[in-house]
Motif scaffolding. Structure first.
Motif, PDB file in Angstrom:
ATOM      1  N   GLN A 109      56.120 -19.032  14.640  1.00 24.57           N
ATOM      2  CA  GLN A 109      56.174 -17.946  13.664  1.00 24.57           C
ATOM      3  C   GLN A 109      54.957 -17.945  12.745  1.00 24.57           C
ATOM      4  O   GLN A 109      54.416 -18.983  12.368  1.00 24.57           O
ATOM      5  N   THR A 110      54.533 -16.746  12.381  1.00 23.65           N
ATOM      6  CA  THR A 110      53.452 -16.546  11.434  1.00 23.65           C
ATOM      7  C   THR A 110      53.614 -15.165  10.801  1.00 23.65           C
ATOM      8  O   THR A 110      54.444 -14.362  11.245  1.00 23.65           O
ATOM      9  N   TRP A 111      52.818 -14.877   9.796  1.00 21.21           N
ATOM     10  CA  TRP A 111      52.821 -13.520   9.238  1.00 21.21           C
ATOM     11  C   TRP A 111      52.106 -12.588  10.203  1.00 21.21           C
ATOM     12  O   TRP A 111      51.104 -12.944  10.833  1.00 21.21           O
ATOM     13  N   THR A 112      52.615 -11.374  10.344  1.00 16.32           N
ATOM     14  CA  THR A 112      51.931 -10.301  11.067  1.00 16.32           C
ATOM     15  C   THR A 112      52.155  -9.007  10.289  1.00 16.32           C
ATOM     16  O   THR A 112      52.989  -8.961   9.374  1.00 16.32           O
ATOM     17  N   PHE A 113      51.456  -7.961  10.670  1.00 23.91           N
ATOM     18  CA  PHE A 113      51.741  -6.652  10.069  1.00 23.91           C
ATOM     19  C   PHE A 113      52.534  -5.779  11.041  1.00 23.91           C
ATOM     20  O   PHE A 113      52.508  -4.553  10.964  1.00 23.91           O
ATOM     21  N   ALA A 114      53.286  -6.418  11.925  1.00 23.42           N
ATOM     22  CA  ALA A 114      54.045  -5.695  12.943  1.00 23.42           C
ATOM     23  C   ALA A 114      55.135  -4.836  12.323  1.00 23.42           C
ATOM     24  O   ALA A 114      55.982  -5.339  11.585  1.00 23.42           O
ATOM     25  N   SER A 115      55.122  -3.553  12.652  1.00 25.02           N
ATOM     26  CA  SER A 115      56.209  -2.675  12.209  1.00 25.02           C
ATOM     27  C   SER A 115      57.491  -2.959  12.969  1.00 25.02           C
ATOM     28  O   SER A 115      58.582  -2.614  12.518  1.00 25.02           O
ATOM     29  N   SER A 116      57.362  -3.621  14.120  1.00 27.73           N
ATOM     30  CA  SER A 116      58.525  -3.955  14.942  1.00 27.73           C
ATOM     31  C   SER A 116      59.240  -5.205  14.461  1.00 27.73           C
ATOM     32  O   SER A 116      60.310  -5.537  14.963  1.00 27.73           O
ATOM     33  N   GLY A 117      58.650  -5.918  13.505  1.00 30.89           N
ATOM     34  CA  GLY A 117      59.249  -7.148  13.016  1.00 30.89           C
ATOM     35  C   GLY A 117      58.854  -8.389  13.804  1.00 30.89           C
ATOM     36  O   GLY A 117      59.347  -9.479  13.525  1.00 30.89           O
ATOM     37  N   ASP A 118      57.976  -8.263  14.765  1.00 29.10           N
ATOM     38  CA  ASP A 118      57.527  -9.397  15.576  1.00 29.10           C
ATOM     39  C   ASP A 118      56.668 -10.316  14.701  1.00 29.10           C
ATOM     40  O   ASP A 118      55.645  -9.898  14.174  1.00 29.10           O
ATOM     41  N   ARG A 119      57.052 -11.559  14.573  1.00 30.03           N
ATOM     42  CA  ARG A 119      56.346 -12.518  13.725  1.00 30.03           C
ATOM     43  C   ARG A 119      55.813 -13.694  14.530  1.00 30.03           C
ATOM     44  O   ARG A 119      55.628 -14.780  14.000  1.00 30.03           O
ATOM     45  N   ARG A 120      55.506 -13.491  15.785  1.00 30.75           N
ATOM     46  CA  ARG A 120      55.030 -14.573  16.639  1.00 30.75           C
ATOM     47  C   ARG A 120      53.498 -14.637  16.670  1.00 30.75           C
ATOM     48  O   ARG A 120      52.817 -13.621  16.546  1.00 30.75           O
ATOM     49  N   VAL A 121      52.979 -15.834  16.899  1.00 31.07           N
ATOM     50  CA  VAL A 121      51.546 -15.985  17.147  1.00 31.07           C
ATOM     51  C   VAL A 121      51.124 -15.129  18.340  1.00 31.07           C
ATOM     52  O   VAL A 121      50.017 -14.579  18.371  1.00 31.07           O
ATOM     53  N   ALA A 122      52.014 -14.992  19.315  1.00 33.15           N
ATOM     54  CA  ALA A 122      51.716 -14.166  20.498  1.00 33.15           C
ATOM     55  C   ALA A 122      51.365 -12.737  20.118  1.00 33.15           C
ATOM     56  O   ALA A 122      50.596 -12.079  20.828  1.00 33.15           O
ATOM     57  N   TRP A 123      51.930 -12.247  19.035  1.00 33.89           N
ATOM     58  CA  TRP A 123      51.607 -10.887  18.583  1.00 33.89           C
ATOM     59  C   TRP A 123      50.121 -10.784  18.257  1.00 33.89           C
ATOM     60  O   TRP A 123      49.470  -9.802  18.609  1.00 33.89           O
ATOM     61  N   TRP A 124      49.578 -11.803  17.592  1.00 31.50           N
ATOM     62  CA  TRP A 124      48.158 -11.803  17.253  1.00 31.50           C
ATOM     63  C   TRP A 124      47.291 -11.969  18.493  1.00 31.50           C
ATOM     64  O   TRP A 124      46.186 -11.419  18.566  1.00 31.50           O
ATOM     65  N   ILE A 125      47.771 -12.724  19.476  1.00 35.62           N
ATOM     66  CA  ILE A 125      47.006 -12.885  20.718  1.00 35.62           C
ATOM     67  C   ILE A 125      46.865 -11.536  21.414  1.00 35.62           C
ATOM     68  O   ILE A 125      45.788 -11.183  21.907  1.00 35.62           O
ATOM     69  N   ARG A 126      47.937 -10.768  21.456  1.00 30.78           N
ATOM     70  CA  ARG A 126      47.844  -9.423  22.029  1.00 30.78           C
ATOM     71  C   ARG A 126      46.938  -8.533  21.184  1.00 30.78           C
ATOM     72  O   ARG A 126      46.101  -7.795  21.725  1.00 30.78           O
ATOM     73  N   ARG A 127      47.074  -8.596  19.861  1.00 31.58           N
ATOM     74  CA  ARG A 127      46.244  -7.758  18.981  1.00 31.58           C
ATOM     75  C   ARG A 127      44.763  -8.043  19.201  1.00 31.58           C
ATOM     76  O   ARG A 127      43.937  -7.129  19.260  1.00 31.58           O
ATOM     77  N   LEU A 128      44.417  -9.316  19.318  1.00 27.13           N
ATOM     78  CA  LEU A 128      43.030  -9.692  19.581  1.00 27.13           C
ATOM     79  C   LEU A 128      42.567  -9.119  20.912  1.00 27.13           C
ATOM     80  O   LEU A 128      41.475  -8.525  21.002  1.00 27.13           O
ATOM     81  N   GLY A 129      43.387  -9.276  21.948  1.00 25.41           N
ATOM     82  CA  GLY A 129      42.991  -8.816  23.277  1.00 25.41           C
ATOM     83  C   GLY A 129      42.724  -7.336  23.333  1.00 25.41           C
ATOM     84  O   GLY A 129      41.731  -6.889  23.931  1.00 25.41           O
TER      85      GLY A 129
END
Length: 256
Positions: A109-129
């Motif tokens: 878990q980490t902070w994200t700005f996901a409107s979907s509520g996703d708080r995973r590091v994986a969310w940032w990995i996708r955002r970067l990609g």
């Protein structure tokens, strides 16, 4: 083949980080061929500005995932003004960000700005990609605008992750803007290069529809073409369209 509906799984995170590294370096290579070159799809920047922006995003992503907390971008050191310093600064921050995002468990878990509520590091990995893939295309498209070779297509798996991200994270907010008018009914995006599809209800804030639902408009293209169209980089005449075409002309209102 079976058609996969919206909410498809993302690609494996290690592979996505590898593709991010490749795209981010290709972005720099294209930008370095003309720092003052305008970037048509990012009109507020020239090539140097695009590198500064992307590098600052890398710095921010690394700071967030390191702290696991929200970090203000204004609190971080800005990009260098001298273009001679940009390549080494950019590459150093790219390598650090890849290391930071690749070290923890993707499900942690980490902070994200996901409107979907996703708080995973994986969310940032996708955002970067998705971020570096699209801006790599932007930089190569800027070269093409001055007579160079056309930009290379986005990697299909990265583009599919980008379509999923756009629909779940950004489309609802874009549709809710007061200035956006006329977009309505339902869309089916069909990927011709992979048996994959997304169904979207514009009347319900861009929410997903049931698999194989009847749509008012069907848009077919490669995964790369679909993401580039969603982000207003690919003209609709490169796509195959069935049903109502009105939304294609109105889509240009949706700009992040």
């Amino acid at each position: 083949m079976e058609l996969v509906a919206c909410q498809t799984p993302w690609m494996e995170t290690g592979s996505l980080l590898d593709k991010s590294a490749t795209n981010a370096r290709a972005l720099l290579a294209a930008a370095q061929t003309g720092w003052e070159r305008p970037v048509p799809h990012c009109p507020e920047w020239n090539a140097a500005g695009l590198i500064r922006h992307t590098g600052e995003i890398l710095v921010w992503m690394a700071a967030v995932v390191t702290s696991r907390e929200r970090v203000s971008r204004r609190a971080l050191d800005p990009a260098p003004e001298d273009v001679a310093d940009l390549p080494s600064w950019y590459v150093a921050n790219l390598e650090r960000t890849l290391e930071v995002l690749g070290s923890p468990e993707p499900e942690s878990q980490t902070w994200t700005f996901a409107s979907s509520g996703d708080r995973r590091v994986a969310w940032w990995i996708r955002r970067l990609g998705v971020e570096v893939a699209i801006h790599r295309w932007d930089a190569e498209d800027a070269v093409a605008a001055e007579g160079g070779p056309p930009p290379r297509s986005l990697d299909g798996d990265v583009a599919a992750a980008g379509v999923e991200e756009f629909i779940t994270e950004f489309l609802p907010g874009l549709l809710a803007q007061e200035a956006v008018k006329g977009l309505s009914d339902t869309l089916h995006l069909h990927a011709d290069d992979q048996s994959m599809g997304w169904w979207i209800d514009l009347n319900k804030g861009g929410s997903s529809m049931g698999e194989h639902a009847k749509a008012d408009t069907t848009i077919r293209g490669t995964r790369s073409e679909l993401l580039l169209w969603l982000t207003n980089r690919c003209p609709s005449d490169t796509l195959e369209v069935f049903g109502r075409r009105e939304n294609l002309d109105l889509w240009a209102q949706l700009r992040r």
